[in-house]
Design a protein around this motif. Structure first.
Motif: not given
Length: 888
Positions: A310, A314, A317-318, A328, A332
């Motif tokens: 996970s 993450r 994605t960021t 965010d 991360a």
């Protein structure tokens, strides 16, 4: 919902040893009579803890131990061996009933008293995950009991047992400081030795205990002041609790941050749930600390890999998303830094207690910080607008963690990871249940989830853009319902949650007026199917229908008359010898409820089936009676506590004692004495009047209940007479014999069977006529072949059999073989006649042809006969088959 089977059994009622396990001691009764005008501070009461079938009950300042299985067996043995019969039990049993013990004159009471070093009444008992430590809580102090093995407690010695006790925080948890509201064993502690205590002034402490290190009980390894943490700006600040006990300055946080309860989700939860501490404030706010870990912690095997997957997703994605905010990206990076510190460690292998394998022990990552960020207060979406003050004031919290996400963890793997049934059927969201003073239960869903968060470092806090806004978190209010009626509300009540042993999505709510069972499973599975489904069309409508139609099941399993003793939070025990038992208690008696759990039978199916075995519920006979709770009269009628006598004793030693030796005169002092005496006497008389009125109402209700029982008994008798044939006929007075009754039942069953068979035949014919499907090529060829056989056997003008010219038909072969056999037989007869004539006329001349041996002729004849038999069998089989087809 489980059905209540029975209430308190005989081995838990008076005068059994099981009832004495819950009775108050004589010293406690005397103490309570002296303190007639002192009311204890309200708080949670969890007076029962269990280790299997062993129960530990807190009675005043004592802890009493008893094994329910032994108590049950010993009481049943005592009832079976009444009188002067001596009964010798096994040497390992702790109780031997003889004649004197059976009559109650001497002998062990069936339980052991555990002496404690506490100075106040015990409020809570909390058992460790490995059942080797017992946390004993009063209002301000915490003591840890090192529990011995059950064989040491299961001895015949009836003297009080003195195990080893340690005082937790001798200078921290004291009466001069804030009260202790919760003590929770950390689910990720090494062998269940990490204890988390939360005090009323919002201070969280982690204690890592060791039975061989007494200093581990003196100081906490981590202490966090939530009021300081709420105002913190960077991770480098000092958030430790103050060591001063005299700092009582006013602060608004002392009201907003007053803790009511705290809890951890279960160890087998997914994501960050096992290391998330949820905290409920009295004012109605909810906070979360994640990750809150001890210095040494032991995760489950799948926790770190799932978190690693996970976190990596993450970060990816960021980095790829241009819409990612500064918070965010910072979050991360912090999570990646935390996981990198964890990956660089070499776990230490520690053997689990009891020989249950080995566990991997990790150290708490020091980066980005050991103190997480305080997340909250959470906003409540879709919260009812008409909430009252007593509905907002929280008293307890219960959190069910999300199920592990094994699909992402096992992506790309050939094998699937086996999980238990609850892990597969759980919800992918955390469920937060809140309990208010009024008994209202609020069920919330953590739709956004709770992840690990830390405050930024001092350098990054300065680089934070001014336009950045803090991220707000919220909980979705899914359902709200009441467990107490408005007329049943009592002041200073403290409702509590209790876990259920059957499912993590069911729990008990304990109020001063009763115990209520709540089950969330009716909507959990349907909501999970909607959340995990790929189709988004109409999802809003289906979820709206789900919320309106499928609510949580709730049922009050026990109701206590108003004004009686406060109930303890129950424990649930499931055992083969005891059954499904819910055990609670008041200050002077036990409350036991037995549930009827259906027995499961394993039904094996074929090996080709993907399901190896399935569980089927065995149906039970119809219940013609309903259990009723045992009525216990108020302890006011049997208690030795006398408030008037205590007031008189206090008056003899007070400043008004000269008035007792003088004549009664009209004065202000006499008026004050009479006024105070009237208050004390009226309160005691009022309690006695309520107890007598309750007893009178119960006696009146018994008359109606007895009438109902008589009616039901009459109905049962009629059923039995009908079955046995002892009932009278309708037309005559002669009883119906058993043979006639049995014969009539058999005739009815046969008629019913014939009706079902005829109905089945009619349905078959209708289905055959309703079928319009075309015949296949093979079926058409088979029909033509059958017609050809029919024409060849029964004869027909036109031969439509599609038989190849090269292949001769069986009946033609049979006729040909028959003609050949007839010709051979005729030839043989002619030869025999010629040989006979030649022998009569004289020696025969040598035959011109070669002579055939006799054995060859016999072999040929046998072959011919076998062919004839075979062809005749084939013809007969064809005839039978055609006849069957014609009849069908």
């Amino acid at each position: 919902m489980p059905r209540v089977k029975s209430f308190a059994p005989s081995w838990l009622n008076e005068p059994s040893p099981g009832h004495k396990l819950f009775e108050p001691s004589s010293d406690e009764t005397k103490t309570s009579s002296l303190a007639y005008n002192k009311k204890p501070k309200p708080g949670p009461r969890r007076a029962i803890a269990h280790r299997g079938t062993e129960v530990f009950v807190a009675v005043g300042k004592q802890i009493r131990w008893g094994d329910l299985v032994d108590l049950k067996e010993s009481w049943e043995t005592k009832q079976a061996h009444t009188g002067g019969v001596r009964f010798k039990k096994e040497p390992n049993d702790f109780e031997v009933y003889d004649e004197e013990a059976a009559n109650g004159h001497s002998g062990p009471e069936g339980y052991r008293i555990i002496k404690t070093p506490v100075a106040e009444d015990i409020r809570q008992l909390v058992m460790s995950p490995n059942n080797d430590f017992l946390a004993v809580l009063t209002s301000h102090t915490v003591h840890i009991c090192i529990l011995p093995d059950s064989t040491h407690l299961n001895a015949r010695d009836s003297t009080p047992f003195k195990p080893k006790f340690y005082t937790l925080g001798p200078t921290t948890h004291v009466t001069s400081r804030s009260a202790v509201v919760s003590a929770i064993w950390h689910p990720l502690g090494v062998n269940g030795t990490a204890l988390v205590t939360v005090t009323e002034d919002a201070v969280v402490r982690i204690w890592e205990l060791s039975a061989t290190d007494r200093w581990s009980f003196d100081a906490a390894t981590l202490a966090v002041d939530l009021k300081r943490l709420a105002d913190g700006t960077c991770v480098d600040q000092d958030f430790s609790a103050s060591v001063s006990a005299t700092n009582k300055a006013f602060s608004p946080d002392s009201f907003d941050m007053e803790v009511a309860a705290a809890c951890f989700p279960a160890r087998n939860s997914g994501g960050w749930s096992p290391m998330t501490l949820w905290i409920a404030m009295t004012g109605g706010d909810v906070y979360a600390l994640c990750p809150l870990l001890p210095k040494r912690w032991a995760p489950p095997p799948t926790l770190i890999p799932s978190l690693s997957v996970s976190i990596v997703s993450r970060v990816a994605t960021t980095e790829d998303s241009p819409d990612a905010t500064y918070e965010d990206r910072l979050l991360a990076q912090q999570q990646l830094q935390w996981m990198s510190d964890l990956d660089n460690q070499e776990p230490k292998i520690v053997e689990a207690p009891g020989g249950n394998g080995e566990v991997e022990v990790y150290s708490r990552p020091a980066r980005p910080g050991i103190v997480p960020k305080l997340q909250g207060p959470f906003d409540f979406d879709l919260n009812p607008e008409d909430e009252q003050d007593d509905e907002v004031e929280l008293k307890d919290i219960y959190v069910v963690g999300e199920k592990p996400n094994m699909s992402d963890l096992m992506m790309g793997e050939d094998e699937e990871l086996l999980m238990d049934e609850e892990g597969e059927n759980g919800l992918s969201l955390s469920v937060v249940c809140l309990l208010s003073t009024s008994g209202q239960v609020k069920i919330c869903l953590a739709a956004e989830g709770v992840e690990a968060e830390w405050l930024p470092s001092k350098v990054k806090s300065k680089l934070r853009p001014s336009s950045a806004t803090p991220r707000t978190q919220s909980l979705l209010t899914f359902q709200t319902f009441d467990t107490v009626k408005p007329a049943e509300l009592t002041p200073d009540s403290w409702p509590m949650f209790s876990e259920d042993a059957t499912s993590k999505y069911s729990f008990y709510v304990t109020n001063p007026v009763g115990i209520t069972l709540v089950n969330l499973e009716p909507w959990v599975s349907r909501l999970e199917s909607e959340l995990s489904g790929e189709s988004e069309a109409g999802a809003d409508f289906r979820i709206d229908v789900l919320v309106q139609s499928h609510s949580s099941e709730r049922e009050r399993v026990f109701t206590q008359p108003r004004g009686l003793n406060v109930l303890s939070a129950p424990v649930v025990i499931r055992d083969q010898d005891i059954g499904h038992l819910l055990l609670s208690s008041t200050h002077n008696q036990p409350i036991a409820i037995f549930f009827d759990t259906p027995e499961l039978e394993l039904v094996h199916v074929a090996r080709d089936s993907p399901i190896v075995h399935e569980q089927l519920e065995i149906p039970e006979p119809e219940v013609v009676w309903h259990p009723r709770p045992v009525f216990h009269p108020s302890d006011v009628l049997v208690s030795n506590k006398n408030a008037v006598s205590a007031w008189v004793d206090l008056l003899k030693t007070g400043r008004r004692r000269p008035l007792l030796q003088q004549e009664i005169r009209l004065s202000m002092a006499t008026l004050e004495v009479f006024t105070e005496g009237h208050k004390v006497a009226s309160n005691e008389v009022f309690e006695i009047q309520n107890a007598v009125a309750e007893l009178f109402r119960k006696c009146e209700a018994l008359q109606f209940e007895l009438r109902d029982q008589l009616i039901k008994a009459g109905e049962v008798k009629k059923r039995i007479d009908t079955i046995t044939g002892d009932d009278l006929g309708e037309e005559d007075d002669d009883p119906i014999s058993i043979n006639e009754l049995t014969r009539s039942r058999i005739d009815q069953a046969q008629r019913r069977q014939e009706e079902l068979a005829s109905r089945m035949e009619r349905i078959k014919k209708k289905l055959g006529r309703a079928t319009t499907r075309d015949l296949s090529d093979k079926e058409k060829a088979w029909v033509e072949e059958v017609k050809g056989f029919e024409n060849s056997i029964f004869g027909s003008e036109v031969d439509t059999s599609p038989i190849d010219s090269k292949t001769r038909q069986p009946w033609k072969r049979f006729e040909e073989i028959k003609e050949l056999s007839d010709s051979l037989l005729a030839q043989a007869e002619r030869l025999q006649r010629k040989q006979g004539e030649a022998s009569e006329n004289g020696p025969a001349s040598p035959a011109p042809s070669v002579r055939i041996p006799a054995d060859i002729r016999k072999a040929k004849m046998a072959q011919v006969m076998s062919l004839l038999d075979r062809e005749s069998m084939m013809v007969d089989a064809v005839k039978d088959r055609l006849e069957r087809l014609t009849v069908g």
